[in-house]
Design a protein around this motif. Structure first.
Motif, PDB file in Angstrom:
ATOM      1  N   PRO A 337      -0.871  -4.857   7.737  1.00 27.55           N
ATOM      2  CA  PRO A 337      -0.634  -3.839   6.708  1.00 27.55           C
ATOM      3  C   PRO A 337      -1.883  -3.284   6.063  1.00 27.55           C
ATOM      4  O   PRO A 337      -1.899  -2.125   5.648  1.00 27.55           O
ATOM      5  CB  PRO A 337       0.235  -4.585   5.683  1.00 27.55           C
ATOM      6  N   ASP A 338      -2.953  -4.084   5.965  1.00 26.17           N
ATOM      7  CA  ASP A 338      -4.175  -3.570   5.347  1.00 26.17           C
ATOM      8  C   ASP A 338      -4.799  -2.479   6.220  1.00 26.17           C
ATOM      9  O   ASP A 338      -5.206  -1.415   5.719  1.00 26.17           O
ATOM     10  CB  ASP A 338      -5.174  -4.709   5.099  1.00 26.17           C
ATOM     11  N   GLU A 339      -4.851  -2.710   7.544  1.00 29.75           N
ATOM     12  CA  GLU A 339      -5.358  -1.684   8.454  1.00 29.75           C
ATOM     13  C   GLU A 339      -4.429  -0.471   8.480  1.00 29.75           C
ATOM     14  O   GLU A 339      -4.879   0.675   8.579  1.00 29.75           O
ATOM     15  CB  GLU A 339      -5.490  -2.257   9.862  1.00 29.75           C
ATOM     16  N   ALA A 340      -3.128  -0.751   8.397  1.00 31.00           N
ATOM     17  CA  ALA A 340      -2.142   0.338   8.406  1.00 31.00           C
ATOM     18  C   ALA A 340      -2.356   1.265   7.219  1.00 31.00           C
ATOM     19  O   ALA A 340      -2.358   2.497   7.359  1.00 31.00           O
ATOM     20  CB  ALA A 340      -0.724  -0.237   8.371  1.00 31.00           C
ATOM     21  N   ALA A 367       2.483   3.065   0.584  1.00 26.98           N
ATOM     22  CA  ALA A 367       2.801   2.146  -0.514  1.00 26.98           C
ATOM     23  C   ALA A 367       3.287   0.812   0.028  1.00 26.98           C
ATOM     24  O   ALA A 367       2.930  -0.264  -0.489  1.00 26.98           O
ATOM     25  CB  ALA A 367       3.854   2.769  -1.424  1.00 26.98           C
ATOM     26  N   LEU A 368       4.088   0.852   1.070  1.00 26.75           N
ATOM     27  CA  LEU A 368       4.600  -0.364   1.691  1.00 26.75           C
ATOM     28  C   LEU A 368       3.455  -1.190   2.278  1.00 26.75           C
ATOM     29  O   LEU A 368       3.428  -2.428   2.151  1.00 26.75           O
ATOM     30  CB  LEU A 368       5.604   0.007   2.783  1.00 26.75           C
ATOM     31  N   GLY A 369       2.499  -0.514   2.898  1.00 28.26           N
ATOM     32  CA  GLY A 369       1.347  -1.213   3.449  1.00 28.26           C
ATOM     33  C   GLY A 369       0.514  -1.887   2.373  1.00 28.26           C
ATOM     34  O   GLY A 369       0.083  -3.038   2.529  1.00 28.26           O
ATOM     35  N   HIS A 370       0.292  -1.181   1.253  1.00 24.48           N
ATOM     36  CA  HIS A 370      -0.461  -1.783   0.141  1.00 24.48           C
ATOM     37  C   HIS A 370       0.254  -3.016  -0.391  1.00 24.48           C
ATOM     38  O   HIS A 370      -0.372  -4.051  -0.670  1.00 24.48           O
ATOM     39  CB  HIS A 370      -0.636  -0.768  -0.986  1.00 24.48           C
ATOM     40  N   ALA A 371       1.580  -2.923  -0.553  1.00 23.18           N
ATOM     41  CA  ALA A 371       2.336  -4.050  -1.094  1.00 23.18           C
ATOM     42  C   ALA A 371       2.279  -5.248  -0.148  1.00 23.18           C
ATOM     43  O   ALA A 371       2.089  -6.394  -0.584  1.00 23.18           O
ATOM     44  CB  ALA A 371       3.784  -3.637  -1.345  1.00 23.18           C
ATOM     45  N   GLN A 401      12.124   3.688   3.678  1.00 25.98           N
ATOM     46  CA  GLN A 401      10.855   3.014   3.416  1.00 25.98           C
ATOM     47  C   GLN A 401      10.795   2.445   1.999  1.00 25.98           C
ATOM     48  O   GLN A 401      10.251   1.369   1.772  1.00 25.98           O
ATOM     49  CB  GLN A 401       9.695   3.988   3.645  1.00 25.98           C
ATOM     50  N   LEU A 402      11.375   3.174   1.051  1.00 24.76           N
ATOM     51  CA  LEU A 402      11.363   2.687  -0.332  1.00 24.76           C
ATOM     52  C   LEU A 402      12.278   1.483  -0.505  1.00 24.76           C
ATOM     53  O   LEU A 402      12.024   0.620  -1.353  1.00 24.76           O
ATOM     54  CB  LEU A 402      11.780   3.812  -1.279  1.00 24.76           C
TER      55      LEU A 402
END
Length: 438
Positions: A337-340, A367-371, A401-402
């Protein structure tokens, strides 16, 4: 597959990696107690957790396959793409060009020659372009109503055309209207209605000899399967689009991007990377041949290419900008997720201002990737921008996604400010971009 099987596999992988529960928890941003319950079979693993653990333990997707995909929404069962296409083509033959026209249309149309037909086609092409712009600012439901009315009129005009050339123009334009209607139905969350529009698009497009648009319907079917979490159907439909779209760089590029998303969903990182690389090369070829933001290369080579208005675009109008965004989408599903988040953030900067729906979708994914990577403070400004950009869109894709983001934040509500953020995301996931009463 029972959760205990996943738990045993996870424990074995963790021990082989010489990691403690707390060390693995730090890598996947879950608590040690949550992972302990998963390993002991007392808690079912989520697909997100499986992908994160796959990446953290270099398991190559072996953990993800132990977690069943979410159950698809109720609907008719599907088999291979070719069989489904045959069924939809037969259904489209029943309600396609021969469908009853709107009661507002006159029973008898005046005689028209090719010049009059060209003026009518130009009018409806401009109208479709305006509807697309309108769809970037408001809910899809009223836009879909406008599209359906235009489909009735075009059906009548195609039936009454006096020359094959004029009829073909009307049919091609009708196919583009049907394709747009399918997208609006999907954005409204009406999956079965979207499937019917996609089937009608293929039938009318083939009759109009708009084969690039007909081939693209398999990419649209793959998109529906993606939001149902059905990785196998995503890759099957994308592969079918690739087979049918041989020699058409734009179709092949879009098919490769969709195939990459399906492969990422099933945890196949190597094949996903190969598909993304292939898509990048094809996008360059499509742009070089003049297909980047407009018609497919095969349409430009057609003797009747001058008859297709430039406003009629097969696939997303932002295709050249999709490579990095889809790559980031895939990295998230591969448990990175960080790379995403970094790749999606860079890709969003390349999107044109007009692409409101696409921006909202990938901003939600950002936002999902950051979380998922534990960067919770970064989620707040992203959500602020998303809710502003998506005002009134009511996008089913964004909501999907949310909903994932809301679940990710639910287990972090003890963190400062996360309870309020979770409440905002949960409210937005019920109707993304709408007012609180929406």
């Amino acid at each position: 597959m029972p959760p205990v099987a996943f738990g045993e596999a996870l424990r074995l992988r963790r021990i082989r990696a010489n990691l403690s529960l707390s060390e693995l928890a730090g890598r996947v941003h879950y608590s040690s107690s949550q992972l302990s319950r998963v390993e002991n079979g007392r808690r079912e693993p989520s697909p997100d957790l499986a992908r994160l653990c796959d990446a953290a333990l270099n398991a190559g997707g072996e953990l993800s396959v132990l977690v069943p995909a979410p159950a698809a929404a109720a609907g008719p069962s599907r088999s291979a793409p070719s069989r489904e296409a045959d069924q939809e083509l037969r259904a489209a033959a029943d309600d396609g060009v021969g469908a009853p026209p709107s009661a507002l249309c006159p029973a008898v149309l005046p005689e028209e020659d090719e010049a009059e037909g060209f003026r009518s086609v130009t009018h409806f092409a401009v109208h479709l372009d305006e509807l697309r712009r309108l769809a970037q600012r408001m809910s899809p439901a009223p836009v879909l109503g406008q599209v359906s009315s235009a489909v009735d009129v075009l059906t009548m005009l195609a039936r009454a055309a006096q020359t094959p050339a004029v009829r073909r123009q009307y049919l091609e334009l009708l196919a583009f209207y049907c394709e747009f209607a399918g997208w609006m139905a999907q954005e409204s969350g009406k999956r079965q209605e979207a499937e019917r529009w996609i089937g009608r698009t293929e039938a009318v497009a083939r009759e109009a000899q708009a084969f690039d648009l007909a081939d693209h319907t398999f990419i649209r079917r793959a998109g529906l399967a993606l939001y149902q979490g059905d990785a196998r159907r995503v890759t099957e439909y994308a592969a079918e689009a690739g087979r049918r779209g041989a020699g058409k760089p734009r179709i092949l590029a879009l098919a490769a991007l969709r195939e990459a998303q399906g492969l990422a969903l099933e945890g196949n990182g190597d094949r996903c990377t190969a598909a993304l690389n292939r898509a990048g090369e094809l996008l360059e070829a499509a742009t070089a041949s003049g297909a980047g933001e407009g018609r497919g290369a095969e349409a430009a080579q057609s003797p009747d290419a001058r008859l297709r208005p430039s406003a009629l675009v097969v696939g997303s109008q932002c295709t050249p900008s999709l490579g990095g965004l889809v790559g980031g989408w895939c990295l998230y599903d591969l448990g990175r997720p960080d790379e995403a988040a970094a790749m999606i953030e860079a890709g969003l900067k390349q999107l044109p201002v007009r692409a409101t729906r696409l921006r909202a979708l990938f901003t939600a994914r950002l936002a999902l990737g950051h979380a998922a990577s534990g960067q919770l403070t970064a989620v707040v400004p992203v959500m602020d921008g998303l809710l502003k950009d998506a005002q009134g869109l009511c996008s089913h894709a964004v909501r999907s996604q949310l909903q994932l983001l809301a679940r990710a934040l639910r287990r972090r509500q003890a963190r400062p400010g996360m309870r309020e953020l979770h409440a905002r995301v949960a409210a937005a996931s019920r109707c993304a971009g709408c007012t609180a009463t929406g």
